[in-house]
Design a protein around this motif. Sequence first.
Motif: not given
Length: 375
Positions: A79-84, A86-89, A102-107
């Motif tokens: 996830i950290r490799s692909l998602v910037r 505020g990005g949309v997943v 991981p998507l909700c925390n930090g990203l």
Amino acid sequence: MIYLDSAATTLEKPAGVAAATAWAMGHLASPGRGGHQASMRAAEVVYRCRETAAQLFHLSQPEQVVLTSNATHALNLAIRSLVRPGGVVLISGYEHNAVTRPLCNGLDARVKVAAGRLFDPDGVYEAFERGMTGEVEAVVCNHVSNVFGFIQPVERIAALCRRRGKALIVDASQSAGMLPVDLEGWGAAFVAMPGHKGLYGPQGTGLLLCNAQTTPLIYGGTGSLSASQQMPDFLPDRLEAGTQNVCGAAGLLAGMRFVRARGVEQIGRHERSLCRRMMDALAGIPRVRVYRGGESQSGLFAFTVDGMDCEAVAEGLGRRGVAVRAGLHCAPLAHRTVGTLDSGAVRMSFSAFNQPWQVDRAAAALRGVIREGTR
């Protein structure tokens, strides 16, 4: 004890797993950290672990296999490799907290949910088709729901991602070792999996199969390019900072060799056969609701008992020597999708070592729990 919680961790392992782990403890040092025999032997074992995983999951290069501490670690790396930030997943409606947190925390990613109905592969695919708009940067989908055993249409979703140019992460936590997993055939960017479930390795092991650019999660020594203060730009070193779990890798290698020898298809057939037998037995018990899905069902399933708390059911089974898991299974999104968020569910899951007599005895134990609960 009748152990029916292999979706959490396979408890009974092939004998070679413990033997390999114990041997490694006394014979292997740190790979890449010395030219002596103990270090060289360790490097060989770790390479064989990668090589076996590459053969099992159809990768062209063993270096594409990154050793992790579990599937959660692997998913965080992907996830950290692909998602910037505020990005949309786009994710399925059956994802584990190992994906959503991981998507909700930090990203702070904008998460879209493709929530198809349970055991409706066409509906899930159509939900992904609708949700895969231009703003979506990455797609995450588990191969099998860890709560309900729903085999999601990953091959079709992967083909859709290829057509629309979207990077795909597959969570194979409940399918690796039980269903065919093909990173390059799917064209996925990453596939994440634990070592301690269907691959029969020790806890504290996992794999990330890589087919895309990567971003390190941890920085430190790798035994390579030590004069540079930047992480190496090649795999697997780029994602493997620090001393590796060599003993775990030795045990995981033994577990994967068992899976290859037994055959993924044969293991999957065995588990699904036991699952169907148990679901049939439970369907005949009053007040029991079984969530089942025919050809879309893997070797695990969930059920509830009307008028009884799921945790009380699991505790009662435990007193009778049957180990299961109850609650939300670290996957509240899946329960929200199905409508069991308030009640949770009891899960039974099988491994290559379970036998039909255990199914029959566990069903009888549940009847006893229900009788006791109605007094």
